[in-house]
Structures are given as structure tokens and as C-alpha cells.
Design a protein around this motif. Structure first.
Motif: not given
Length: 428
Positions: A418-428
Motif C-alpha cells: 500500500h506504500h507509495v512515494e511522491m515528489v511535489g514541486v512547490f513555488a511561490l
């Protein structure tokens, strides 16, 4: 007997899958029931285990998404929970797990990619449990929902080199585990065709057999072509090198790195490549100063260095950072610091002047650091996570202070779990 009493039998329809991959249905009184091994829309018969959990007895009406599990250990081994799910529904489950967590936190990504799913037979790291029972050793993984060991003869998730090792590893542990009921954990890592083994087991007057053990280790390493073998008495203690026959290294950003025994490594090579690609796509065309927080041995540090960034790598595990620093001697733009960011996050003053921050914390996330980072004014934050819940919580700190979640990349290195990984790109 009431229908919800333990040991009674029920027939229900499964409405959805929960966060851990178990099915959720409802009793006539509206009470939710969790059942493993089922799919949404299926009508099933089950036996109640307690007030909330039931064990599948039969599938009355199967879902069109149901497939036959590929592993003979699936129904008992706790390693996989979703082998019965077809590929399309499986990918949808992983994607929804992340999006639902973000939705609950009030965060909406502008764009979503993935999931990018690792193939069977590519998992390059596993920790087996072993227990001495009489003259034999049981070696495998814990039974689902239990501490009981399942004897593992094969595994469709693991790299074939690791699977091939199992009979020899079982024989070795039978020789070096002296006392009945003695337990051990054995972490096996594959990289570039070589194997690294770390055994974790207490050493006492009763279990320590210096000369027979060393001879057994030597014979095993020669027979199985083991690169490095280490032992430690407990988790979070220093490992002692028993033998090293040849170099063991991993390639991170094109740089050979010798990791400490048992240190963190991304589960699959292609999963690691997907994570690195998502991070580097986020900083494409940029130059300047980058901080790699929870840097480990340098999964993201070295790609950032090779892209021309000045990199400040921060890691709490001293041995991992020493491996990174040793491998990075050729990079004058590299600076490092040993620091527990959960207890001592970088301050807003320390964060000032960075162009990008990459954060890759353990499963519990990086709440103390994210709270500071949210108000730091750093223009770009790239958050890498192996927990949808902590990722969403940390994302809310950022979006609550003006950041936008520009892109979300979902990566599945933990096939059929059930595990999962993610990459989030956050910008101002």
C-alpha cells in the motif's frame, strides 16, 4: 448471535479500498467492516474477527479488476497486499491514495504525473527475519497482521539475485545462530551485481561463537560471492565489518558511493531514477544555491552538484553523510552538516539565500522543518516523501503560506504494497 459478533459470518458488498489496501464494506446497521483481499463492487462472504475486521471466506460476485496473484505466499505473507488487483485499478488506487490525502489537507496539485510503477523482480533491498527452531532456521517475512514468520522460498518482487541467495542464507543462519528461539534480522542489498549483508542480532555469552561463526561467514561469502558482510547487536547501533571481499557501491548521480552497512537506499533503481528525474526537472535551467535536507548518501545531492548547483547537504545519520562526503571530494561546491532536522530545523536566517530546497524525510515527514520553510521565502521547494499522509500535512504548511503545488509525481517502488512515494514541486 448478532451479525457483528466475532466468529459470525456475514455477506456484504465492498464499497472501496482503504489506505492500506483493505476493502471497506458496511453491515446492515451501517458499521464499517475491513476485509483484506477484496475489491470495490465485490459481493463477499466473510467471517468476523472483531467488531471492525473480517476474514474473507469467498467472493460471491468478483470484480472485473480481480486477477490471480502471482506469488504462492500471497495469502499469508505480509509483504504484499494488492497482488489480486489488476494493473489499471492498482495504478488508480496508488494515485487516489495520494490525491485523497492532499484533498483532506486542502491541497490541490496543478498537474499530476504517474504513478510510475516499478516492475516485478526489481526490488534491490529487503530485510528478512530469522528465528532458530531446534536445529533449523525459519527465514522469511512476517505473516499478514501477525508476528508469526512465513517461510519464504521465492518472491516475485525481489531482485532475482536476492531470491537466489535464500537457501544459502538459511543454511548460514542455522550455523551461526546457536540458541533455540534466537532471532535475527538480515538486510540484503543488491547493487551493480554485488550483494551487501547486514545481520542484526544480540550477541551474548550464549550466542557468541567467534571462530565457528567467522569460518561460516567466510565459507558463505565465498560460495555466494558476497561483497560485504557486517553484524550489529541491535538497530541504531554501529555495525562491525566481518568481511569485505570486493567493493560494494551504489551509483548516485553518476558518482560511486560506498554506503554504510544497512543504510537507506531507494527500493528500486528505476524508482530512484524517477524520483531524481522529477527533482531535476523541477530545477531545469536554474543555477545557484540548493540545500538537500535529509540527504542520506546523496541521492539528490550528486545530481544537483552535476547540474552546477552549490549544494548544502544536511543529514542526521553521521555515517551516511561521511559516505556522501567521501564520494563528493571532487566537488568543491559541496558543503555538509550532521544535524537532526526534526530536533533542530534550519532557521529562516539559515535558509535565506537558497534558490531551491529539496526535502526527503523519513516516513513521519518533516513538520518542524516545513513550518520554518513555509515562511522562509525560498522560491522553490521540492518535497520527496514515502508517506501520503505526512506529505499532505507538510504540503499544507507550504500552501498555507503562499506556495503553489505546481506538479505532483507519483512513484510506486513498493509493488503490490500500500506504500507509495511522491515528489511535489512547490513555488511561490
Amino acid at each position: 448471535m448478532a451479525i457483528s459478533s466475532p466468529m459470525s459470518h456475514i455477506e456484504i458488498t465492498i464499497d472501496e479500498l482503504g489506505a492500506r489496501g483493505d476493502g471497506i464494506g458496511r453491515l446492515p446497521d451501517g458499521a464499517r467492516i475491513f476485509v483484506e483481499g477484496v475489491l470495490p463492487g465485490e459481493r463477499i462472504q466473510a467471517r468476523m474477527l472483531d467488531k471492525e475486521r473480517a476474514m474473507l471466506v469467498s467472493v460471491v460476485t468478483p470484480s472485473a479488476d480481480r486477477v490471480a496473484p502471482t506469488c504462492p505466499h500471497f495469502n499469508v505473507c505480509g509483504g504484499c497486499a494488492l497482488q489480486h488487483v489488476g494493473s489499471s485499478a492498482y495504478a488508480d488506487f496508488k494515485k487516489k491514495a495520494v490525491l485523497h490525502a492532499l484533498e483532506r489537507a486542502g491541497v490541490t496539485p496543478a498537474a499530476v504525473e504517474g504513478p510510475i510503477v516499478s516492475a516485478p523482480g526489481t526490488r534491490r533491498r529487503a530485510t528478512f527475519a530469522a528465528v532458530k527452531t531446534g536445529k533449523k532456521v525459519v527465514l522469511g517475512f512476517n505473516e499478514r497482521g501477525s508476528m508469526k514468520l512465513v517461510e519464504i522460498q521465492s518472491c516475485v518482487v525481489l531482485h532475482p539475485r536476492i531470491v537466489k541467495l535464500l537457501p544459502g542464507l538459511r543454511d548460514l543462519m542455522a550455523k551461526v545462530m546457536k540458541v533455540d528461539k534466537q532471532k535475527a534480522d538480515i538486510t540484503v542489498t543488491e547493487s551493480n551485481g554485488a550483494l551487501d549483508i547486514l545481520i542484526t542480532s544480540p550477541l551474548t555469552k550464549e550466542t557468541w561463537m567467534p571462530f565457528p561463526m567467522l569460518e561460516a561467514f567466510k565459507d558463505f561469502a565465498e560460495a555466494q560471492d558476497i561483497a560485504r558482510l557486517s553484524w550489529r547487536p541491535a538497530v541504531r547501533t554501529d555495525a562491525e565489518l566481518i568481511l569485505e571481499r570486493k567493493p560494494f557501491y551504489v551509483m548516485l548521480g553518476g558518482v560511486p558511493v560506498v554506503p554504510p552497512a544497512g543504510s537507506f537506499l531507494q527500493a528500486t533503481e528505476d524508482g530512484e531514477a524517477a524520483l531524481v528525474r522529477a527533482v531535476m526537472d523541477a530545477v531545469a535551467g536554474m543555477k545557484g544555491k540548493a540545500a538537500d535536507l535529509y540527504a542520506g548518501c546523496g541521492t539528490f545531492t550528486f545530481p544537483l552538484l552535476r547540474a552546477g548547483f552549490d549544494v548544502y547537504a544536511v543529514e542526521g545519520y553521521k555515517a551516511a553523510l561521511e559516505s556522501l562526503l567521501t564520494a563528493g571530494r571532487a566537488f568543491p561546491r559541496l558543503k555538509t552538516s550532521v544535524r537532526d532536522l526534526a530536533k533542530e530545523p534550519l532557521s529562516a536566517k539559515e535558509l535565506a539565500g537558497f534558490d531551491v530546497i529539496v526535502v526527503d524525510p523519513p516516513r513521519e515527514g518533516a513538520a518542524p522543518q516545513m513550518k520554518v520553510l513555509a515562511g522562509s521565502g525560498v522560491p522553490l521547494v521540492v518535497s520527496v516523501s514515502c508517506s501520503a499522509a505526512s506529505f499532505a500535512r507538510d504540503a499544507a504548511y507550504l500552501t498555507g503560506n503562499g506556495y503553489r503545488l505546481k506538479t505532483l509525481t507519483i512513484v510506486d517502488q513498493f509493488l503490490w504494497a500500500h506504500h507509495v512515494e511522491m515528489v511535489g514541486v512547490f513555488a511561490l
